[in-house]
Design an enzyme around this catalytic site. Structure first.
Site, PDB file in Angstrom:
ATOM      1  N   GLY A   1       6.682   1.730  -4.095  1.00  0.00           N
ATOM      2  CA  GLY A   1       5.901   0.501  -3.952  1.00  0.00           C
ATOM      3  C   GLY A   1       4.520   0.722  -4.526  1.00  0.00           C
ATOM      4  O   GLY A   1       4.121   1.855  -4.809  1.00  0.00           O
ATOM      5  N   LYS A   2       3.785  -0.341  -4.736  1.00  0.00           N
ATOM      6  CA  LYS A   2       2.395  -0.198  -5.190  1.00  0.00           C
ATOM      7  C   LYS A   2       1.667  -1.497  -4.938  1.00  0.00           C
ATOM      8  O   LYS A   2       2.280  -2.571  -4.930  1.00  0.00           O
ATOM      9  CB  LYS A   2       2.362   0.099  -6.692  1.00  0.00           C
ATOM     10  CG  LYS A   2       1.082   0.753  -7.147  1.00  0.00           C
ATOM     11  CD  LYS A   2       1.106   2.229  -6.813  1.00  0.00           C
ATOM     12  CE  LYS A   2      -0.036   2.986  -7.441  1.00  0.00           C
ATOM     13  NZ  LYS A   2       0.305   4.418  -7.550  1.00  0.00           N
ATOM     14  N   GLY A   3       0.359  -1.398  -4.737  1.00  0.00           N
ATOM     15  CA  GLY A   3      -0.447  -2.589  -4.531  1.00  0.00           C
ATOM     16  C   GLY A   3      -1.686  -2.534  -5.389  1.00  0.00           C
ATOM     17  O   GLY A   3      -2.061  -1.477  -5.899  1.00  0.00           O
TER      18      GLY A   3
END
Ligand code: GLU
Length: 440
Positions: free
Chosen positions: A124-126
Site C-alpha cells: 500500500g502507499k499514501g
C-alpha cells in the site's frame, strides 16, 4: 495607511520538472518491470489481472485550518495494491509532486518488496500533495490528523499499516497513531502504524533500517563482484532518512563518500565528505544549502551530474525517474544500489544492463525499512520490545536470504536482478492468491 498583507506562498506549489528528465509515468514503468518477469514465469492472463492492478484507490479532499485563519483544501491518496499475503503495508509521502500515478506505482512496489524479503504483508502507499516546509508545526499536525481521520476505515493493524516515506517522520506517525487510537475510544493501538518514536512503541533500529538493509545488500554484491568496500568511492543522491544513514553506514564500512546532494544542490569532496559534518549541517540549516563553505567541499553546477561521477557505488536515495534513457549511458558506477523507489526507468535498465552495471533493485535494496517496520509491528502486538542486536540480526538474516535468492534466480534465468526479484516475488504473491482462491 493600511499596510498591504504579504501574500503567503502556496503550500501546494507546482514544482517544475528537473531539466533533462523525461516525464514518465511511474506506474507504467512499474508495469513494464512486472511484464518482463511475468513473461518468463508464464503468468496466465487471469493471474496478471489479479496481481498487477491495485485493489483499492482512495482520493480525499483534506480541508485544513491554516494559522492565519484561512482554509486550504489539500488532496490526499491511499492505494492498497495487494493484500493476498497480509495487510497492506507502505509509507505516506508529503510532497508537492505527489500524484495518483506515483502513489499507485509506490503501492505496487511495496507488494513485491514485502514478498521479495518474505514478510507477511501486502502493498500500500499514501500521499498528500503538499510542500511541508511551507507549513507550521501546527498546520502539519492538523493535516496529518485530517489525512488519517478522513481515511480511518481503511487503516488497522490487520488491514493497512502506514509508515514514514519522503517528508514524513516519526512525529507524523505519532499523530496518525493517536488519531486512530482516539477514534477507537482511546485504546492504545500502536500496531496501526510503524516508524513511530521509541517512546510510543517504535522499534530500535527502524530509523537506520533502510540504509542498513542496503549496506547488507552492497556487502553481498561486493563479495559477488570481487569489489573491496575499503576505499570504494560512493555518490549519494538525496540526503533524507535513507541517504544520510547510507553515508554514515557506508563510511563505517570503509567507503569514501565523495558526493552527496539534496534539494539545495550537490556537493563533492575528493578526499571524502564526513557524513557527521553533513548531518550536523542539515540539523542546523534544514538542508545542505551552503555546505560548499566547508573546507574542501565543492558545489556541482548541475546537481544531476552527481549521478554521472566516476564512482564505484552510486546510491539514488531521492525520487523516481532519475536515471533514464537520457543519462544512463553516462553512468560510470560499477554498482547502483537503489535506496529510492523507482529511480531507474526501464530504458535506463536496458542501457545499464548492456554496460554491465550491477543494479541492486529497489524492491530488494531498500526493503530494510519495511523489514524493520514488520519487526516493529510484531513487537507492538506482543507488547515486548527487543534489544538492538536482535533487530539487527533479524534484519541481516532477512536481507541476506533475499539477496541470495534473487541472485540465484538472476543467474538461473540469465536476467538482471530487478527481473529476478520480480520473478521471486510475483511467484509468492501468485501462490498466496491461488491458495486463498482469489482467482475465482
Ligand atoms: N516508505 C518505506 C518504503 O518505501 C517504508 C515502508 C514501510 O515501512 O511500511 O519502503
Amino acid at each position: 495607511m493600511a499596510t498591504k498583507k504579504k501574500k503567503r506562498p502556496s503550500p501546494t506549489p507546482k514544482v517544475p520538472l528537473t531539466e533533462g528528465i523525461t516525464p514518465a509515468s511511474a506506474f507504467d514503468n512499474a508495469l513494464v518491470q512486472f511484464n518482463r518477469a511475468a513473461k518468463i514465469i508464464k503468468l496466465t492472463p487471469d493471474q496478471v489481472a489479479v496481481i498487477r492492478e491495485p485493489r483499492r484507490i482512495v482520493e480525499c479532499k483534506l480541508p485544513v485550518r491554516m494559522d492565519d485563519g484561512s482554509i486550504h483544501a489539500f488532496k490526499g491518496y491511499r492505494v492498497q495494491h495487494n493484500i493476498a499475503r497480509g495487510p497492506a503495508k507502505g509509507g505516506v509521502r508529503f510532497h508537492p509532486d505527489v500524484s495518483l500515478d506515483e502513489v499507485k506505482a509506490l503501492a505496487f512496489w511495496m507488494t513485491f518488496k514485502c514478498a521479495t524479503i518474505g514478510i507477511p504483508m501486502g502493498g500500500g502507499k499514501g500521499g498528500v500533495i503538499v510542500d511541508p516546509t511551507r507549513l507550521s508545526k501546527g498546520e502539519l499536525e492538523r493535516l496529518s490528523r485530517r489525512y488519517f481521520a478522513e481515511m480511518i476505515e481503511l487503516f488497522g493493524p490487520d488491514r493497512d499499516v502506514p509508515a514514514p516515506d519522503v517528508n514524513t517522520n516519526p512525529q507524523v506517525m505519532a499523530w496518525f497513531m493517536d488519531t486512530y487510537s482516539m477514534h477507537h475510544g482511546g485504546d492504545y493501538l500502536p500496531a496501526v502504524v510503524t516508524g513511530k518514536p521509541l517512546e510510543i512503541g517504535g522499534s530500535v533500529g527502524r530509523s537506520s533500517a533502510t540504509a542498513q538493509g542496503m549496506v547488507f545488500c552492497v556487502r553481498r554484491a561486493a563479495a559477488h563482484l570481487g569489489l573491496s568496500l575499503s576505499g570504494a568511492t560512493v555518490a549519494i543522491q538525496g540526503f533524507g532518512n535513507a541517504g544520510s544513514f547510507a553515508a554514515k553506514l557506508l563510511r563505517e564500512q570503509g567507503c569514501k563518500i565523495v558526493a552527496i546532494s539534496d534539494v539545495s544542490g550537490a556537493f563533492t569532496h575528493k578526499d571524502g565528505i564526513d557524513p557527521d559534518v553533513a548531518i550536523a549541517h542539515v540539523e542546523k540549516h534544514k538542508t545542505l544549502a551552503g555546505f560548499h563553505r566547508v573546507k574542501g567541499v565543492e558545489r556541482l553546477a548541475d546537481p544531476m551530474k552527481l549521478l554521472e561521477l566516476p564512482v564505484d557505488i552510486l546510491i539514488p536515495a531521492a525520487l523516481e525517474n532519475q536515471i533514464t534513457g537520457k543519462n544512463a549511458g553516462r553512468i560510470k558506477a560499477k554498482v547502483v544500489a537503489e535506496c529510492a523507489n523507482g529511480p531507474c526507468t526501464p530504458e535506463a535498465d536496458d542501457i545499464l544492463e548492456k554496460k554491465r552495471v550491477f543494479v541492486i533493485p529497489d524492491i530488494l535494496c531498500n526493503a530494510g525499512g519495511v523489514a524493520v517496520s514488520y519487526l516493529e509491528w510484531v513487537q507492538n502486538r506482543m507488547g515486548y520490545y527487543w534489544r538492538y542486536q536482535r533487530v539487527l540480526e533479524d534484519l541481516e538474516h532477512m536481507m541476506n536470504t533475499a539477496f541470495d535468492t534473487v541472485l540465484k534466480t538472476a543467474l538461473q534465468h540469465d536476467v538482471p536482478l530487478r527481473t529476478a526479484a520480480f520473478i521471486v516475488s510475483i511467484e509468492r504473491v501468485a501462490r498466496a492468491s491461488e491458495l486463498r482462491g482469489l482467482y475465482a
